[in-house]
Scaffold this motif. Structure first.
Motif, mmCIF file in Angstrom:
data_model
loop_
_atom_site.group_PDB
_atom_site.id
_atom_site.type_symbol
_atom_site.label_atom_id
_atom_site.label_comp_id
_atom_site.label_asym_id
_atom_site.label_seq_id
_atom_site.Cartn_x
_atom_site.Cartn_y
_atom_site.Cartn_z
ATOM 1 N N ALA A 1 24.937 -31.510 -14.534
ATOM 2 C CA ALA A 1 25.280 -30.328 -13.741
ATOM 3 C C ALA A 1 24.029 -29.527 -13.390
ATOM 4 O O ALA A 1 23.911 -29.001 -12.277
ATOM 5 C CB ALA A 1 26.274 -29.457 -14.515
ATOM 6 N N GLY A 2 23.086 -29.439 -14.332
ATOM 7 C CA GLY A 2 21.854 -28.723 -14.048
ATOM 8 C C GLY A 2 21.036 -29.379 -12.950
ATOM 9 O O GLY A 2 20.427 -28.701 -12.120
ATOM 10 N N ARG A 3 21.027 -30.701 -12.922
ATOM 11 C CA ARG A 3 20.292 -31.407 -11.861
ATOM 12 C C ARG A 3 20.946 -31.211 -10.497
ATOM 13 O O ARG A 3 20.257 -31.155 -9.473
ATOM 14 C CB ARG A 3 20.215 -32.893 -12.185
ATOM 15 C CG ARG A 3 19.361 -33.219 -13.396
ATOM 16 C CD ARG A 3 19.371 -34.707 -13.688
ATOM 17 N NE ARG A 3 18.585 -35.018 -14.875
ATOM 18 C CZ ARG A 3 18.448 -36.243 -15.376
ATOM 19 N NH1 ARG A 3 19.034 -37.263 -14.758
ATOM 20 N NH2 ARG A 3 17.729 -36.433 -16.451
ATOM 21 N N ARG A 4 22.266 -31.098 -10.498
ATOM 22 C CA ARG A 4 22.964 -30.922 -9.221
ATOM 23 C C ARG A 4 22.863 -29.479 -8.711
ATOM 24 O O ARG A 4 22.744 -29.253 -7.501
ATOM 25 C CB ARG A 4 24.439 -31.297 -9.393
ATOM 26 C CG ARG A 4 24.693 -32.769 -9.654
ATOM 27 C CD ARG A 4 24.314 -33.618 -8.461
ATOM 28 N NE ARG A 4 24.660 -35.026 -8.662
ATOM 29 C CZ ARG A 4 25.784 -35.575 -8.238
ATOM 30 N NH1 ARG A 4 26.677 -34.851 -7.603
ATOM 31 N NH2 ARG A 4 26.027 -36.855 -8.457
ATOM 32 N N MET A 5 22.922 -28.515 -9.602
ATOM 33 C CA MET A 5 22.985 -27.112 -9.183
ATOM 34 C C MET A 5 21.624 -26.513 -8.864
ATOM 35 O O MET A 5 21.501 -25.683 -7.967
ATOM 36 C CB MET A 5 23.666 -26.271 -10.267
ATOM 37 C CG MET A 5 25.142 -26.551 -10.437
ATOM 38 S SD MET A 5 25.942 -25.365 -11.553
ATOM 39 C CE MET A 5 24.974 -25.582 -13.046
ATOM 40 N N PHE A 6 20.594 -26.918 -9.606
ATOM 41 C CA PHE A 6 19.300 -26.262 -9.486
ATOM 42 C C PHE A 6 18.319 -27.171 -8.754
ATOM 43 O O PHE A 6 18.211 -28.358 -9.061
ATOM 44 C CB PHE A 6 18.743 -25.910 -10.870
ATOM 45 C CG PHE A 6 19.702 -25.091 -11.698
ATOM 46 C CD1 PHE A 6 20.111 -23.843 -11.280
ATOM 47 C CD2 PHE A 6 20.201 -25.587 -12.889
ATOM 48 C CE1 PHE A 6 20.994 -23.098 -12.025
ATOM 49 C CE2 PHE A 6 21.078 -24.856 -13.648
ATOM 50 C CZ PHE A 6 21.480 -23.606 -13.210
#
Length: 250
Positions: free
Chosen positions: A216-221
């Protein structure tokens, strides 16, 4: 030895039901914790909370964080499950567990969110105010994305700690993983096998949450969060460890 594992295999459905109940408590309590933590962080860090009409909110959030973070989680669970009925408020073990864990983790997330909000440069806020952007839009478009990026690993860590904290709910007879393992162990007397299976389930779920958090962090940020850091200076260190290379270097 194999017959012991076969005996435990008969309770596979029971373990799965307990794991599903543990996930339900974890996710519901985490949603409550995020809501409480965000409200408490805003009350403690917002300049508007320093004004006289909103000053009690700042004081209440401070008391909430200090009380929860400096008292045992198990005691908080007992107060909600055993204490509230004396005031006429009764709830099931599931509801009490979600409420207790949500309130507890919310206090820790409040400090995490506050640290993320304070990490945003004041110059960006001043520039947004000068441009005439509404306060709500400033928070949603300027503060929140940067704050979330700064504290995202800590948020996932609190989620994992919340998952592991559900084991305390066995004290109020909630049939989650640890409580179910205690019952099965009393029936079979297979101590090592029973608790090893539960430990493995916790390990799988914890790593699953960690992996999902990283994804999720790779997708959001953008750019994505740094997941690994290379250790610098190894070539320089090898030159000084190897005397031949050191002489050549000199």
């Amino acid at each position: 030895m194999s017959y012991q594992w076969l005996t435990l295999w008969r309770y596979a459905d029971t373990f799965l039901e307990a794991a599903w109940l543990t996930l339900q408590v974890t996710l519901l309590a985490f949603v409550l914790a995020v809501a409480l933590g965000l409200l408490a962080a805003l009350a403690k860090s917002s300049p508007l909370a320093k004004s006289s009409p909103l000053a009690p909110l700042r004081w209440l959030s401070h008391c909430y964080v200090e009380f929860i973070r400096n008292t045992p989680v198990l005691l908080q669970i007992f107060i909600i499950f055993f204490g509230l009925p004396s005031l006429g408020i009764t709830m099931s073990a599931f509801a009490a567990g979600v409420l207790a864990l949500g309130i507890n983790v919310g206090a820790y997330l409040a400090e995490t969110f506050r640290a993320g909000i304070q990490s945003v440069a004041k110059g960006q806020l001043e520039a947004a105010y000068i441009l005439g952007i509404p306060r709500r839009q400033i928070f949603l478009s300027v503060v929140l994305p940067q704050a979330a990026r700064a504290v995202w690993p800590a948020i996932i860590n609190n989620l994992i700690q919340l998952l592991l904290g559900t084991s305390l709910l066995s004290a109020i007879a909630l049939p989650e993983l640890t409580g179910t393992a205690t019952v099965i162990n009393a029936r079979t007397l297979l101590y090592i096998q029973t608790f090893s299976v539960v430990a493995l389930v916790y390990l799988v779920l914890s790593n699953l949450f960690s992996w999902l958090g990283n994804m999720a962090g790779r997708r959001m940020f953008h750019p994505p969060l740094v997941t690994s850091v290379k250790k610098p200076g190894w070539r320089w260190a090898r030159k000084w460890i190897n005397p031949v290379k050191r002489e050549n270097a000199l």
